[in-house]
Design a protein around this motif. Sequence first.
Motif, PDB file in Angstrom:
ATOM      1  N   TYR A  63       0.965  -1.251  -0.154  1.00 49.31           N
ATOM      2  CA  TYR A  63       0.249   0.100  -0.054  1.00 49.31           C
ATOM      3  C   TYR A  63       0.803   1.399  -0.379  1.00 49.31           C
ATOM      4  O   TYR A  63       1.928   1.131   0.628  1.00 49.31           O
ATOM      5  CB  TYR A  63      -1.110   0.025   1.353  1.00 49.31           C
ATOM      6  N   PRO A  64       0.322   2.318  -0.183  1.00 48.25           N
ATOM      7  CA  PRO A  64       1.546   3.881  -0.827  1.00 48.25           C
ATOM      8  C   PRO A  64       1.955   4.377   0.863  1.00 48.25           C
ATOM      9  O   PRO A  64       1.017   3.928   1.918  1.00 48.25           O
ATOM     10  CB  PRO A  64       0.021   4.587  -0.833  1.00 48.25           C
ATOM     11  N   ALA A  65       2.837   4.431   0.879  1.00 49.43           N
ATOM     12  CA  ALA A  65       3.810   4.915   2.135  1.00 49.43           C
ATOM     13  C   ALA A  65       2.620   6.675   2.324  1.00 49.43           C
ATOM     14  O   ALA A  65       2.617   7.170   2.304  1.00 49.43           O
ATOM     15  CB  ALA A  65       4.760   4.564   1.831  1.00 49.43           C
ATOM     16  N   ARG A  69      -1.925   8.282  -1.816  1.00 48.50           N
ATOM     17  CA  ARG A  69      -3.215   7.562  -2.698  1.00 48.50           C
ATOM     18  C   ARG A  69      -2.396   7.624  -3.890  1.00 48.50           C
ATOM     19  O   ARG A  69      -1.639   8.577  -4.665  1.00 48.50           O
ATOM     20  CB  ARG A  69      -4.064   7.441  -2.657  1.00 48.50           C
ATOM     21  N   LEU A  70      -2.506   6.244  -4.383  1.00 49.10           N
ATOM     22  CA  LEU A  70      -2.305   6.465  -6.011  1.00 49.10           C
ATOM     23  C   LEU A  70      -3.384   6.517  -6.589  1.00 49.10           C
ATOM     24  O   LEU A  70      -4.775   6.174  -7.126  1.00 49.10           O
ATOM     25  CB  LEU A  70      -1.780   5.058  -6.470  1.00 49.10           C
ATOM     26  N   SER A  71      -3.672   7.085  -7.964  1.00 46.09           N
ATOM     27  CA  SER A  71      -5.124   7.359  -8.577  1.00 46.09           C
ATOM     28  C   SER A  71      -5.609   6.204  -9.362  1.00 46.09           C
ATOM     29  O   SER A  71      -4.606   5.453  -9.443  1.00 46.09           O
ATOM     30  CB  SER A  71      -5.044   8.021  -9.031  1.00 46.09           C
ATOM     31  N   GLU A 121       6.755   9.924  -8.497  1.00 50.40           N
ATOM     32  CA  GLU A 121       6.792  10.426  -6.422  1.00 50.40           C
ATOM     33  C   GLU A 121       6.485   8.891  -5.357  1.00 50.40           C
ATOM     34  O   GLU A 121       6.547   9.764  -4.684  1.00 50.40           O
ATOM     35  CB  GLU A 121       5.581  11.576  -6.707  1.00 50.40           C
ATOM     36  N   SER A 122       6.186   8.207  -6.134  1.00 48.32           N
ATOM     37  CA  SER A 122       5.043   7.596  -4.809  1.00 48.32           C
ATOM     38  C   SER A 122       6.091   6.247  -4.631  1.00 48.32           C
ATOM     39  O   SER A 122       7.115   5.672  -4.855  1.00 48.32           O
ATOM     40  CB  SER A 122       3.707   6.508  -5.666  1.00 48.32           C
ATOM     41  N   ARG A 220      -5.938  -0.072   4.854  1.00 49.47           N
ATOM     42  CA  ARG A 220      -4.322   0.894   4.118  1.00 49.47           C
ATOM     43  C   ARG A 220      -4.351  -0.120   2.004  1.00 49.47           C
ATOM     44  O   ARG A 220      -4.227   0.090   1.721  1.00 49.47           O
ATOM     45  CB  ARG A 220      -3.472   0.553   4.881  1.00 49.47           C
ATOM     46  N   LEU A 221      -5.751  -1.519   2.096  1.00 52.09           N
ATOM     47  CA  LEU A 221      -4.827  -2.247   0.988  1.00 52.09           C
ATOM     48  C   LEU A 221      -5.501  -1.779   0.306  1.00 52.09           C
ATOM     49  O   LEU A 221      -5.775  -1.312  -0.791  1.00 52.09           O
ATOM     50  CB  LEU A 221      -5.025  -3.502   1.563  1.00 52.09           C
TER      51      LEU A 221
END
Length: 419
Positions: A63-65, A69-71, A121-122, A220-221
């Motif tokens: 999951y993103p740190a 979020r990722l779109s 950037e993620s 988170r997932l």
Amino acid sequence: MPYRPQDVAGPGIVIDMDGGMDTSVPALAEENALGLTAKVAAATFERDGYKHLIKAAEAVYSYPANGSRLSLPAQKMLNFMIHLAGSQNFANKLYRLPKKVVRGNHKGNERIFDAVKEIYESSLVVIGPFRGRRSRAELRILSSYVRPEEEIESDSADIHFQFTDAFLELQRASKLWARLSGPAMVKVTSTYALKLYEIGMQRYQMDFPSLALDIDTLRRLLNVPEGAYKDFGILRTRTIDRAIAEVNQLAPFRVEMPEAKMVRRGRKVEEVTLDFFAKDEDEVADTFLERERHSVGRRARRIGKVEKLEPAAVEATPLPDADDANALWAAARHALLAKNVPAPLLRDLEVERIEETARGERRLVLVAGHPATAQTARMNHEPSIRSVLVSLTSGSITGVEIVAPPRRKDRAADPAPSA
């Protein structure tokens, strides 16, 4: 015990336990060994191209740190990127992804490269065992990407990118994976549903496909924004239930979250269980037909409402992937039974593949269990089969070839093998 990401994470994640993550190539015993995921990814790409996408289970459960979020477009693009790298055993190199592969989800080059920048950037969080200790790895995804100064509206300019060493090693060392359907994935319309789809595709064919999750891990997932929907009732109605409904409409499995399996402390729900079930033949046929329909009205069909729409122009549909070939034939059998084609004959015909002829036409290749079945189907029912296929695929598939089984050689006539 509830599931947590460390249950599937395996070796291959480099973590400096005293001061963060080591960015060098992992110095592990399995450093140079390819896991099953890399081998499956390479074979799948060679056979199916982008019709099926292989993604390491460790990446599925990441999951993103930092609460980021990722779109949805970025998540879909990342899946295509990972699969492309898998075609070359996740080698550390600059990859070139054709824009036409992702064009359907991004209108214009600006949207495409904005999604690439978002991925660049993620970072992703992967939790798993490392040298006998539970560890938390934050992996940067991309080390670089190329954005042309003049973003011409053309598919000729490809997307160039390179993954980080640590992210590639995560994929290379993996032994578990999810096999995603490209045509199904691109039709998912929410980030919550996409993550649930990925998890389901990794689990639904396992011997024990149920998944127990504490609520924080579930949030988170599913990529739920940090601090949003703190009440479980709101979280459920705004994200989980909607994601389940969309996945059940488009995926080859059904997912349920039974009330009886929820763990509560007082009135507070602390843990839920997601059950994944493979769909039966009728459900698979319905799923295929839904994916072939226009997206307009899909939500209304999902929630049981009927929308009155003006007739829309018929769109050309893509060639169904390998899974959908079987689903297409399942749907065709239902229609052919209504045309009085004998059920025993239909049961004796199995899908082999969908292919393109030299003239550029697409046809479904069926193999009969007995020579008599093939002959009867060709003589009496081939026009009906062809008509049904044309109708179900909006003209994408216009032909059928019915192949007789290979005849057994008369072994008694064969010369005896030499000593």
